[in-house]
Design a protein around this motif. Structure first.
Motif, PDB file in Angstrom:
ATOM      1  N   TYR A  74     -25.706 -11.311 -34.145  1.00  0.00           N
ATOM      2  CA  TYR A  74     -23.642 -10.210 -34.929  1.00  0.00           C
ATOM      3  C   TYR A  74     -24.090 -10.045 -36.698  1.00  0.00           C
ATOM      4  O   TYR A  74     -23.127  -9.000 -37.171  1.00  0.00           O
ATOM      5  CB  TYR A  74     -22.620 -10.915 -34.203  1.00  0.00           C
ATOM      6  CG  TYR A  74     -22.105 -12.170 -34.978  1.00  0.00           C
ATOM      7  CD1 TYR A  74     -21.237 -11.712 -36.287  1.00  0.00           C
ATOM      8  CD2 TYR A  74     -22.034 -13.103 -34.403  1.00  0.00           C
ATOM      9  CE1 TYR A  74     -20.241 -12.700 -36.362  1.00  0.00           C
ATOM     10  CE2 TYR A  74     -21.536 -13.993 -35.143  1.00  0.00           C
ATOM     11  CZ  TYR A  74     -20.678 -13.836 -36.290  1.00  0.00           C
ATOM     12  OH  TYR A  74     -20.462 -15.095 -36.744  1.00  0.00           O
ATOM     13  N   ARG A  75     -24.074 -11.480 -37.410  1.00  0.00           N
ATOM     14  CA  ARG A  75     -24.410 -11.045 -38.434  1.00  0.00           C
ATOM     15  C   ARG A  75     -25.026  -9.863 -39.119  1.00  0.00           C
ATOM     16  O   ARG A  75     -25.467  -9.617 -40.535  1.00  0.00           O
ATOM     17  CB  ARG A  75     -24.488 -12.657 -39.271  1.00  0.00           C
ATOM     18  CG  ARG A  75     -23.670 -13.289 -39.207  1.00  0.00           C
ATOM     19  CD  ARG A  75     -23.628 -14.642 -39.545  1.00  0.00           C
ATOM     20  NE  ARG A  75     -23.103 -15.744 -39.186  1.00  0.00           N
ATOM     21  CZ  ARG A  75     -23.565 -16.591 -38.380  1.00  0.00           C
ATOM     22  NH1 ARG A  75     -24.402 -15.939 -36.937  1.00  0.00           N
ATOM     23  NH2 ARG A  75     -23.034 -17.603 -37.338  1.00  0.00           N
ATOM     24  N   THR A  78     -24.474  -6.652 -41.101  1.00  0.00           N
ATOM     25  CA  THR A  78     -24.314  -6.961 -42.691  1.00  0.00           C
ATOM     26  C   THR A  78     -24.853  -8.388 -43.804  1.00  0.00           C
ATOM     27  O   THR A  78     -24.297  -8.066 -45.006  1.00  0.00           O
ATOM     28  CB  THR A  78     -22.007  -7.473 -42.436  1.00  0.00           C
ATOM     29  OG1 THR A  78     -22.310  -8.410 -41.857  1.00  0.00           O
ATOM     30  CG2 THR A  78     -21.620  -5.807 -41.722  1.00  0.00           C
ATOM     31  N   GLN A  86     -21.822 -16.556 -48.310  1.00  0.00           N
ATOM     32  CA  GLN A  86     -20.860 -15.782 -47.325  1.00  0.00           C
ATOM     33  C   GLN A  86     -21.202 -15.319 -45.484  1.00  0.00           C
ATOM     34  O   GLN A  86     -20.885 -15.673 -44.725  1.00  0.00           O
ATOM     35  CB  GLN A  86     -20.371 -14.754 -47.594  1.00  0.00           C
ATOM     36  CG  GLN A  86     -19.120 -14.369 -49.144  1.00  0.00           C
ATOM     37  CD  GLN A  86     -19.407 -12.946 -50.008  1.00  0.00           C
ATOM     38  OE1 GLN A  86     -19.056 -12.191 -48.731  1.00  0.00           O
ATOM     39  NE2 GLN A  86     -18.632 -13.276 -50.759  1.00  0.00           N
ATOM     40  N   SER A  90     -20.343 -20.701 -41.297  1.00  0.00           N
ATOM     41  CA  SER A  90     -19.743 -21.710 -40.939  1.00  0.00           C
ATOM     42  C   SER A  90     -20.809 -22.709 -41.245  1.00  0.00           C
ATOM     43  O   SER A  90     -20.325 -23.937 -40.225  1.00  0.00           O
ATOM     44  CB  SER A  90     -20.518 -20.129 -38.933  1.00  0.00           C
ATOM     45  OG  SER A  90     -21.667 -20.250 -38.910  1.00  0.00           O
ATOM     46  N   GLY A 121     -20.958 -15.517 -31.827  1.00  0.00           N
ATOM     47  CA  GLY A 121     -20.061 -14.730 -32.221  1.00  0.00           C
ATOM     48  C   GLY A 121     -19.682 -16.124 -31.429  1.00  0.00           C
ATOM     49  O   GLY A 121     -18.436 -16.762 -31.216  1.00  0.00           O
ATOM     50  N   GLU A 737     -12.656  -4.962 -40.537  1.00  0.00           N
ATOM     51  CA  GLU A 737     -14.334  -4.687 -40.526  1.00  0.00           C
ATOM     52  C   GLU A 737     -14.262  -2.982 -41.440  1.00  0.00           C
ATOM     53  O   GLU A 737     -14.840  -3.656 -42.951  1.00  0.00           O
ATOM     54  CB  GLU A 737     -14.738  -4.318 -39.649  1.00  0.00           C
ATOM     55  CG  GLU A 737     -15.533  -5.301 -38.807  1.00  0.00           C
ATOM     56  CD  GLU A 737     -16.539  -4.978 -37.573  1.00  0.00           C
ATOM     57  OE1 GLU A 737     -16.943  -3.398 -37.059  1.00  0.00           O
ATOM     58  OE2 GLU A 737     -16.862  -5.520 -36.477  1.00  0.00           O
ATOM     59  N   ARG A 763     -12.402 -16.633 -34.468  1.00  0.00           N
ATOM     60  CA  ARG A 763     -13.499 -16.149 -35.210  1.00  0.00           C
ATOM     61  C   ARG A 763     -13.387 -15.701 -36.722  1.00  0.00           C
ATOM     62  O   ARG A 763     -14.375 -15.466 -37.851  1.00  0.00           O
ATOM     63  CB  ARG A 763     -13.842 -14.828 -34.544  1.00  0.00           C
ATOM     64  CG  ARG A 763     -15.573 -13.803 -35.162  1.00  0.00           C
ATOM     65  CD  ARG A 763     -15.970 -12.321 -34.193  1.00  0.00           C
ATOM     66  NE  ARG A 763     -16.477 -12.110 -34.289  1.00  0.00           N
ATOM     67  CZ  ARG A 763     -16.431 -10.341 -33.871  1.00  0.00           C
ATOM     68  NH1 ARG A 763     -16.605 -10.133 -32.501  1.00  0.00           N
ATOM     69  NH2 ARG A 763     -17.921  -9.719 -34.373  1.00  0.00           N
ATOM     70  N   GLU A 767     -15.115 -15.754 -40.177  1.00  0.00           N
ATOM     71  CA  GLU A 767     -15.498 -14.529 -40.895  1.00  0.00           C
ATOM     72  C   GLU A 767     -14.881 -14.331 -42.345  1.00  0.00           C
ATOM     73  O   GLU A 767     -15.951 -13.538 -43.432  1.00  0.00           O
ATOM     74  CB  GLU A 767     -15.694 -12.895 -39.754  1.00  0.00           C
ATOM     75  CG  GLU A 767     -16.612 -14.052 -38.372  1.00  0.00           C
ATOM     76  CD  GLU A 767     -16.536 -12.212 -38.165  1.00  0.00           C
ATOM     77  OE1 GLU A 767     -15.694 -10.959 -38.067  1.00  0.00           O
ATOM     78  OE2 GLU A 767     -17.243 -12.146 -36.855  1.00  0.00           O
ATOM     79  N   HIS A 768     -13.651 -14.366 -41.802  1.00  0.00           N
ATOM     80  CA  HIS A 768     -12.508 -13.831 -43.420  1.00  0.00           C
ATOM     81  C   HIS A 768     -11.649 -15.756 -43.328  1.00  0.00           C
ATOM     82  O   HIS A 768     -10.354 -15.416 -43.172  1.00  0.00           O
ATOM     83  CB  HIS A 768     -11.776 -12.908 -43.074  1.00  0.00           C
ATOM     84  CG  HIS A 768     -12.522 -11.583 -41.918  1.00  0.00           C
ATOM     85  ND1 HIS A 768     -13.005 -10.463 -43.225  1.00  0.00           N
ATOM     86  CD2 HIS A 768     -12.154 -10.588 -41.575  1.00  0.00           C
ATOM     87  CE1 HIS A 768     -13.495 -10.119 -42.358  1.00  0.00           C
ATOM     88  NE2 HIS A 768     -13.397  -9.492 -41.686  1.00  0.00           N
TER      89      HIS A 768
END
Length: 819
Positions: A74-75, A78, A86, A90, A121, A737, A763, A767-768
């Motif tokens: 899913y990355r 972006t 970044q 994970s 994810g 997003e 999640r 991601e953040h």
């Protein structure tokens, strides 16, 4: 017009993605200014079919080829042009040291490294082999790193399965009572189980080739080797009997060696697979049988003479009676047996018939008959209960008794069966079992009725107070003092309702817990002083607490509530006067309580003893039931001990009770002990909560319930914060997003359709990682089962000051990390 991306291979889809990205907004700037080293490396990488990526510049911006793109999961949407750290936040703990070493000039090669890429994810285990190499710019300075990678998950998993399969095969071979062996086409032994060495006393390697023959009886060697050679030459299966000397006893025992050939596609033998089994007892039986052949006619005659006597006896009983000889042939059978056999299988057994042959059309019943009769014919006497006939229809049930038949010399000549139809008795037992199950169901429904009735009673009382107070508050002429009194009544009643819900969830072991590791003795000393206010001046509290620390990991609030409930029960049992003793013992096992198995521990055992009236034996089994109480109406809800046992069970422990009527009661709370917490760095502790007047925050509210969502956003806006309301987790992710930096915190419900609040929080943590998340719930099975979620939790129903405190706490923890 000059093409700034002319160096990119046109056939690569990633070339199109690189062209489409606005690089002027990145630290690299427009492609016209890119150094030739970067251009050349990109050109080579994009043209290569092997998965590769390039991280370039001080920020290590990500480039990758088409083969690498699927690894991003899913990355992938972006990742291009984002800092490498970044993109793979994970797994940075695993790959960060490799990146640092590579940028220091050290190339890295790793094989079969397990990484959790979470490409979709969700957590996943995968294995990778890769090389990290430094990339230098035109001046020779290291300005990036280059990686070639390949997923090895399939090979690693298959190799692990192969090792497990081989280990399983080795254990199977060694546990086999027979001796598995193999040899080559020439008859040279190549493998065997250790059982051969244990039997013969030969050393490892000694049986190899033809060395196994040294363990044979000297008289058996010549003809054994002759037969073995003939089988090898002809390809016929090997089947040889010989004697070996048993090392443990020094005696010779008969063995049977059998083997089958394995052939290649051309039909040539490439290996023999065989087993050796002990047949000594069978050989001796065969020898005894040969010896008895001389008197067989005499024994048959004797059996025929006995048959007349047996028939006279057999036909006087309703039981099914039959006798077989050692070859499963019918020696005698009564009419009841023959009638039942014929009704089941369509054939009528007669003297001289072989029982197993009569059952050829019923293979399952044939093997079952062989199994039981073989035991009886071997001399075993036993009783069993079996069903007979077609499994698809109601079948009779018989109790069968087997005894041995012997001749006048005491020699075993067969077996005798005596069978009684016990179907009516067993069917009656089944009916009794069904009745007992119906009674248990009725008792369960009675308990449910008691529980729901108690809940309805208490909640209706509370709703009466709230409804009456609201009606008075609507009156415009209500004096201010009475308005304040009614508002306080509503607030107090809501608190009581929340406590009632919490106690019910605690009893059901569904209360979301916030466990901490603390010294139970230290906490007990602090709480003991507070208990004085609960028990009153006429209750003397004494404590016996060891000096050694005794750490547990439980919810401190729930622990203190449980202790207060036990203290209040003790106070009421002593009618407000007496001695309340608190004792703590560490490193104790968990005993068997109420029929549950114990555990070795260690457990901390906290005892609360009173000098009250005690508990009658008929009530001891019910004191932990919700809403069960022996107190007068209005003196207790019956939920105190329910909370205690629910808290203990959900924390991994239990609670025991011992009572002596007229002398007092002792409750013992068992909680699992844990190691003391590691010392914390002083800089890592939470900062104090900021005072009021801090700046307004931008909070993303995630709540699917419309009424609760309106109320929550109103609370936050009244506190001076700006809000954006998302009705589910998916909508919240869409908001983030669009502009992830626009929010200072996320305030999310846990139980929602689709993605739940805990999954959303985890999640966002990936991601953040700098975005604080606060969870809220009235009840969540996920949080009840997983107390290690690691997020700030506000329990429903909540008030404005609880939400404000939670926001201050998460922001206070974030500031030291970002400063």
């Amino acid at each position: 017009m000059t093409d700034a991306f002319a160096f990119l291979p046109p056939e690569s889809p990633m070339s199109g993605e690189i062209r489409a990205l606005d690089w002027s907004a990145t630290p690299l700037g427009p492609p016209e200014s890119w150094p030739s080293t970067l251009r050349g490396t990109l050109s080579l990488m994009l043209a290569c079919p092997t998965a590769m990526f390039l991280a370039w510049g001080p920020d290590l911006l990500c480039f990758y080829n088409d083969a690498y793109r699927p690894l991003l999961g899913y990355r992938a949407e972006t990742a291009l042009g984002r800092p490498f750290r970044q993109v793979w936040a994970s797994i940075w703990d695993e790959i960060g040291p490799l990146v640092d070493a590579t940028l220091a000039g050290q190339s890295q090669t790793l094989t079969d490294v397990m990484l959790d890429l979470s490409r979709q994810g969700v957590p996943e285990e995968s294995w990778w082999s890769f090389t990290y190499s430094p990339v230098r710019d035109e001046a020779g300075a290291i300005n990036g790193l280059f990686c070639v990678t390949a997923e090895t998950t399939s090979r690693v998993v298959n190799e692990a399965r192969l090792r497990e399969s081989e280990d399983h095969f080795r254990h199977t071979v060694e546990l086999n009572p027979q001796v598995p062996w193999t040899c080559d086409p020439e008859g040279n032994i190549t493998s065997y189980s250790n059982r051969w060495l244990a039997l013969t006393g030969q050393a490892p390697g000694e049986p190899d080739g033809s060395g196994w023959a040294k363990a044979l009886h000297p008289d058996d060697v010549p003809w054994t080797m002759t037969v073995f050679s003939q089988n090898l030459a002809s390809g016929e299966p090997v089947d040889i009997d010989y004697r070996i000397r048993v090392a443990a006893t020094g005696e010779y025992r008969w063995m049977r060696a059998r083997a089958l050939p394995r052939r290649n596609e051309a039909g040539a033998i490439i290996r023999w697979y065989g087993v050796v089994e002990d047949v000594h007892d069978r050989k001796l039986a065969e020898e005894r049988l040969r010896e008895s052949n001389e008197t067989l006619e005499r024994r048959v005659s004797a059996a025929l003479a006995q048959r007349k006597l047996w028939a006279d006896v057999f036909e006087t009983t309703d039981a099914l009676v039959a006798a077989l000889d050692l070859d499963y042939r019918v020696l005698a059978v009564n009419r009841a047996y023959a009638d039942e056999f014929e009704s089941l299988y369509g054939l009528r057994p007669r003297v001289g018939d072989r029982l197993l042959d009569l059952l050829d059309a019923h293979p399952a019943q044939r093997e079952a008959a062989r199994a039981v009769w073989s035991r009886a014919l071997a001399g075993e006497e036993f009783t069993l209960v079996e069903e007979f006939g077609d499994p698809e229809h109601r079948r009779p049930i018989f109790e069968l008794k087997f005894t041995t038949l012997r001749d006048s010399a005491g020699r075993r000549i067969g077996a005798f069966q005596y069978a009684l139809d016990v179907t009516p008795r067993l069917r009656s037992q089944e009916q009794l079992a069904r009745a007992e199950e119906a009674l248990r169901h009725a008792q369960k429904m009675e308990a449910v009725g008691q529980l729901t009735g108690g809940v309805a009673h208490d909640f209706n009382n509370m709703l009466t107070i709230i409804r009456s107070s609201v009606e008075f508050l609507r009156r415009p002429s209500l004096p201010e003092a009475r308005r304040t009194r009614y508002l306080e009544a509503v607030s107090d009643t809501v608190d009581r309702a929340a406590r009632l819900t919490s106690q019910l969830l605690s009893f059901a072991r569904r209360q979301p817990l916030k466990p901490e590791v603390f010294d139970l003795g230290e906490r007990l000393r602090a709480v003991a002083d507070m208990l004085n206010a609960v028990t009153g001046a006429r209750i003397r509290i004494v404590t016996e607490i060891p000096h050694a620390p005794c750490h547990v990991r439980v919810d401190p609030s729930q622990f203190e509530t449980a202790l207060v409930n036990l203290a209040v029960n003790a106070r009421d049992a002593m009618t407000g006067e007496g001695t309340l003793a608190l004792g703590l013992a560490c490193d104790r096992p968990l005993p068997s309580i109420r029929g549950h198995a114990g555990a070795p521990g260690p457990f901390a055992a906290l005892s609360v003893s009173d000098e009250g009236a005690g508990i009658a034996p008929e009530f001891l089994a019910r004191i932990f039931e919700p809403f069960f109480t022996t107190k007068e109406v209005g003196k207790g809800t019956g939920l105190g001990l329910s909370q205690v046992i629910g808290f203990a069970k959900q924390s991994g422990g239990d609670v025991d009770v011992a009572s002596d009527v007229g002398r007092g009661t002792v409750f013992t709370l068992y909680l699992p002990q844990v190691d003391p917490p590691a010392p914390e760095d002083a800089t890592g502790t939470d900062a104090p909560e900021p005072e009021a007047g801090e700046r307004g925050l931008r909070v993303l509210v995630v709540e699917d319930n419309l009424e609760v969502g309106r109320f929550c956003t109103q609370i936050l806006e009244d506190l001076g914060h700006a809000t954006v309301w998302a009705h589910n987790a998916e909508a919240a992710l869409s908001e983030l997003e669009q502009a992830p930096v626009r929010f200072d915190a996320v305030f999310s419900d846990v139980v929602m359709p689709g993605m739940g609040g805990v999954a959303l929080a985890r999640r966002l943590r990936v991601e953040h990682p700098d975005l604080p998340v606060i969870l809220t719930t009235g009840y969540s099975d996920v949080l009840a089962r997983d107390d290690a979620h690691g997020f700030e939790l506000v329990r429903k129903p909540y008030a404005a000051d609880q939400v404000a405190r939670a926001l201050r706490r998460v922001l206070a923890r974030r500031r030291p990390a970002s400063s």
